[in-house]
Motif scaffolding. Sequence first.
Motif, PDB file in Angstrom:
ATOM      1  N   MET A  91      57.555  -7.583  49.797  1.00 23.63           N
ATOM      2  CA  MET A  91      56.534  -8.014  49.786  1.00 23.63           C
ATOM      3  C   MET A  91      55.552  -6.649  49.526  1.00 23.63           C
ATOM      4  N   LYS A  92      54.489  -6.880  48.137  1.00 22.35           N
ATOM      5  CA  LYS A  92      53.197  -5.986  48.389  1.00 22.35           C
ATOM      6  C   LYS A  92      52.026  -7.063  48.987  1.00 22.35           C
ATOM      7  N   GLN A  93      51.852  -5.817  49.853  1.00 23.77           N
ATOM      8  CA  GLN A  93      50.211  -5.991  50.761  1.00 23.77           C
ATOM      9  C   GLN A  93      49.991  -5.156  50.274  1.00 23.77           C
ATOM     10  N   ARG A  94      48.192  -5.233  50.404  1.00 20.84           N
ATOM     11  CA  ARG A  94      47.372  -4.305  49.751  1.00 20.84           C
ATOM     12  C   ARG A  94      46.253  -4.153  51.342  1.00 20.84           C
ATOM     13  N   GLU A  95      45.489  -3.326  51.412  1.00 20.64           N
ATOM     14  CA  GLU A  95      44.548  -2.934  52.397  1.00 20.64           C
ATOM     15  C   GLU A  95      43.338  -2.091  51.861  1.00 20.64           C
ATOM     16  N   VAL A  96      41.941  -3.253  52.438  1.00 19.71           N
ATOM     17  CA  VAL A  96      41.036  -2.876  51.995  1.00 19.71           C
ATOM     18  C   VAL A  96      40.155  -2.659  53.452  1.00 19.71           C
ATOM     19  N   THR A  97      39.054  -1.904  53.036  1.00 21.82           N
ATOM     20  CA  THR A  97      37.808  -1.904  54.389  1.00 21.82           C
ATOM     21  C   THR A  97      36.809  -2.114  53.516  1.00 21.82           C
ATOM     22  N   ASP A  98      36.026  -3.106  54.389  1.00 22.73           N
ATOM     23  CA  ASP A  98      34.718  -3.546  53.668  1.00 22.73           C
ATOM     24  C   ASP A  98      33.747  -2.351  54.287  1.00 22.73           C
ATOM     25  N   LYS A  99      31.694  -3.272  54.226  1.00 22.28           N
ATOM     26  CA  LYS A  99      31.234  -2.042  54.170  1.00 22.28           C
ATOM     27  C   LYS A  99      31.177  -2.797  55.655  1.00 22.28           C
ATOM     28  N   HIS A 152      33.418  -2.045  58.148  1.00 23.25           N
ATOM     29  CA  HIS A 152      34.564  -1.316  58.336  1.00 23.25           C
ATOM     30  C   HIS A 152      35.485  -1.789  59.053  1.00 23.25           C
ATOM     31  N   THR A 153      36.025  -2.896  58.293  1.00 24.06           N
ATOM     32  CA  THR A 153      36.952  -4.109  59.083  1.00 24.06           C
ATOM     33  C   THR A 153      37.677  -3.498  57.958  1.00 24.06           C
ATOM     34  N   THR A 154      39.129  -3.024  58.594  1.00 22.28           N
ATOM     35  CA  THR A 154      40.137  -3.703  57.288  1.00 22.28           C
ATOM     36  C   THR A 154      40.852  -4.677  57.755  1.00 22.28           C
ATOM     37  N   TRP A 155      40.941  -4.907  56.418  1.00 24.25           N
ATOM     38  CA  TRP A 155      41.978  -5.947  55.643  1.00 24.25           C
ATOM     39  C   TRP A 155      43.435  -6.048  55.109  1.00 24.25           C
ATOM     40  N   THR A 156      44.240  -6.637  55.271  1.00 23.19           N
ATOM     41  CA  THR A 156      45.577  -6.017  55.023  1.00 23.19           C
ATOM     42  C   THR A 156      45.895  -8.107  54.031  1.00 23.19           C
ATOM     43  N   CYS A 157      46.066  -7.865  52.838  1.00 22.80           N
ATOM     44  CA  CYS A 157      45.789  -9.325  51.980  1.00 22.80           C
ATOM     45  C   CYS A 157      47.594  -8.929  51.148  1.00 22.80           C
ATOM     46  N   THR A 181      44.147 -10.828  56.398  1.00 24.68           N
ATOM     47  CA  THR A 181      44.193 -10.717  58.308  1.00 24.68           C
ATOM     48  C   THR A 181      43.540  -9.539  58.641  1.00 24.68           C
ATOM     49  N   PRO A 182      42.177  -9.526  59.200  1.00 20.88           N
ATOM     50  CA  PRO A 182      41.117  -8.662  59.687  1.00 20.88           C
ATOM     51  C   PRO A 182      41.409  -7.359  60.618  1.00 20.88           C
ATOM     52  N   THR A 183      41.077  -6.387  60.383  1.00 20.94           N
ATOM     53  CA  THR A 183      41.713  -5.726  61.933  1.00 20.94           C
ATOM     54  C   THR A 183      40.196  -6.320  63.084  1.00 20.94           C
ATOM     55  N   GLY A 184      40.489  -6.293  63.772  1.00 21.50           N
ATOM     56  CA  GLY A 184      39.076  -6.525  64.783  1.00 21.50           C
ATOM     57  C   GLY A 184      38.730  -7.869  64.767  1.00 21.50           C
ATOM     58  N   GLY A 185      37.425  -8.847  65.167  1.00 20.37           N
ATOM     59  CA  GLY A 185      37.209  -9.876  65.685  1.00 20.37           C
ATOM     60  C   GLY A 185      37.348 -10.993  64.256  1.00 20.37           C
ATOM     61  N   ASP A 211      47.213 -11.793  39.072  1.00 17.43           N
ATOM     62  CA  ASP A 211      48.269 -10.492  38.768  1.00 17.43           C
ATOM     63  C   ASP A 211      45.973  -9.932  39.896  1.00 17.43           C
ATOM     64  N   TRP A 212      46.064  -9.883  41.136  1.00 16.17           N
ATOM     65  CA  TRP A 212      45.105 -10.018  41.719  1.00 16.17           C
ATOM     66  C   TRP A 212      45.415  -8.441  42.779  1.00 16.17           C
ATOM     67  N   ASN A 213      46.674  -7.925  42.805  1.00 16.67           N
ATOM     68  CA  ASN A 213      47.073  -6.831  43.806  1.00 16.67           C
ATOM     69  C   ASN A 213      46.657  -5.663  42.501  1.00 16.67           C
ATOM     70  N   ASP A 214      47.142  -5.784  41.189  1.00 12.47           N
ATOM     71  CA  ASP A 214      46.702  -4.847  39.768  1.00 12.47           C
ATOM     72  C   ASP A 214      45.485  -4.611  39.131  1.00 12.47           C
ATOM     73  N   ALA A 215      44.448  -5.415  39.543  1.00 10.99           N
ATOM     74  CA  ALA A 215      43.493  -6.145  38.837  1.00 10.99           C
ATOM     75  C   ALA A 215      42.101  -6.612  39.119  1.00 10.99           C
ATOM     76  N   LEU A 216      42.183  -6.519  40.390  1.00  8.92           N
ATOM     77  CA  LEU A 216      40.503  -6.162  40.984  1.00  8.92           C
ATOM     78  C   LEU A 216      41.243  -4.717  41.621  1.00  8.92           C
ATOM     79  N   SER A 217      39.637  -4.533  41.819  1.00  5.91           N
ATOM     80  CA  SER A 217      39.263  -3.291  42.728  1.00  5.91           C
ATOM     81  C   SER A 217      38.956  -3.666  43.307  1.00  5.91           C
ATOM     82  N   ASP A 218      38.946  -2.406  45.037  1.00  5.27           N
ATOM     83  CA  ASP A 218      38.384  -2.830  45.844  1.00  5.27           C
ATOM     84  C   ASP A 218      37.449  -3.406  46.842  1.00  5.27           C
TER      85      ASP A 218
END
Length: 79
Positions: free
Chosen positions: A1-9, A11-16, A47-51, A62-69
């Motif tokens: 299963m491919k997953q991807r983590e991004v952090t928003d402005k 500072h919440t880290t999201w696992t998609c 799914t986020p870290t935090g509240g 193709d979201w995992n490869d095509a979308l930028s953070d």
Amino acid sequence: MKQREVTDKHHTTWTCVQAYAGVDSAAATAATERSAAADGGVTVVCTPTGGAQTVRLELASDWNDALSDEELTAAIANG
């Protein structure tokens, strides 16, 4: 299963991950087909870290490869 983590402005880290990805069964295959959007998109659960609340998105297959953070965090913010 491919997953991807991004952090928003904030500072919440999201696992998609794509919904039902990595589950190897006939039921999961059927659920994946039913959850695909009419335009060929897929359901992605972030799914986020935090509240923050979990977000379900409809993205291109193709979201995992095509979308930028930045594009993925914008989709989460608008989700």
